[in-house]
Design a protein around this motif. Sequence first.
Motif, short mmCIF file in Angstrom:
data_model
loop_
_atom_site.label_atom_id
_atom_site.label_comp_id
_atom_site.label_asym_id
_atom_site.label_seq_id
_atom_site.Cartn_x
_atom_site.Cartn_y
_atom_site.Cartn_z
N GLN A 52 0.81 -1.21 0.00
CA GLN A 52 0.00 0.00 0.00
C GLN A 52 0.85 1.26 0.00
O GLN A 52 0.34 2.35 -0.21
CB GLN A 52 -0.97 0.01 1.18
N ARG A 198 6.84 -0.11 8.52
CA ARG A 198 5.71 0.04 9.45
C ARG A 198 4.40 -0.47 8.85
O ARG A 198 3.53 -0.96 9.56
CB ARG A 198 5.55 1.51 9.84
N GLY A 199 4.24 -0.36 7.52
CA GLY A 199 2.97 -0.72 6.90
C GLY A 199 2.82 -2.19 6.56
O GLY A 199 1.74 -2.62 6.16
N LEU A 202 0.03 -4.20 8.41
CA LEU A 202 -1.33 -3.94 7.91
C LEU A 202 -1.58 -4.68 6.61
O LEU A 202 -2.66 -5.24 6.40
CB LEU A 202 -1.51 -2.43 7.70
N GLU A 205 -2.13 -8.31 7.29
CA GLU A 205 -3.47 -8.47 7.86
C GLU A 205 -4.52 -8.48 6.75
O GLU A 205 -5.46 -9.29 6.77
CB GLU A 205 -3.75 -7.33 8.85
N THR A 206 -4.37 -7.59 5.76
CA THR A 206 -5.31 -7.55 4.64
C THR A 206 -5.24 -8.84 3.83
O THR A 206 -6.27 -9.40 3.43
CB THR A 206 -4.98 -6.35 3.72
#
Length: 298
Positions: A52, A198-199, A202, A205-206
């Motif tokens: 992302q 850091r991303g 996430l 998780e997606t």
Amino acid sequence: MRHAVATIDNTAAAADASHTELGPTGRPRSEFSEPAPLKGHGPARVIALCNQKGGVGKTTTTISVGAALSAYGRKVLCVDFDPQGALSAGLGVTTHDDLTVYDLLLSGKIDPHDAIKPTHVDGLDVIPANIDLSAAEVHLVGEVAREQILARVLRSVANDYDVVLIDCQPSLGLLTVNALTAAHGVLIPLECEFFALRGVALLIETIEKVKDRLNPALQLDGILATMFDSRTLHSREVLDRVVEAFGDDVLETVIGRTVKFPDASVAGMPITEFAPEHNAAKAYRQLARELVARGAVA
């Protein structure tokens, strides 16, 4: 006497280990042999290149590993799934007044083969995209099974290729979910920089949510460290943390930072064609061999 012999053996083993060359990931450097030629083509394994965060090397990796795989005799289809159309431009493909992936998503009557364009790289084709794709999420939000539309599009061309590479946009919206639902595997290019790191949680998780709710067969094919600069402590520390967190999911191949990538993009060529002897081109050829060795590509 036995103890003395054992001590000598252990010392020799330690000496051998100390001479083992380690790669940037801290693991012993492997030699991935050139893959054997295929007897036939298809059905394709679909791989989504996803993160992302923008500017981490998704498009460059899609183009370069696609070209490297085609050089090893694989038939490759790249799908530009980013409204910026960088993949199409990076392969020298025009998108003005031509069918794009946007048209395929919104119309069930267009044959996807009609939108496929050949590139100047043998064995490498592309379904292009342009800014029209930015409106797709709005149009698709009311559609039945809207997360599976790209999967339907790719189903009709899968038998013509060995691998389909989807270059996702820097977002976790409906388009990216479509790509993950259509894919068999996910390749995560990750810039060796703290904010990129850091991303990742996430994103993972997606991926797990899509796997749980939409695509149980989805696998993580690997995390690819990109824009690595061995001269900086920051790059080395970030790579060490990624390996510590994700272990063997981190690919051994590491892509270094170089000005050759934007030069190749301007020329509309993969780095493997633009500067075939450059370390970056060698790294992407190694990545292609590693993906074959891991079973991510036939």
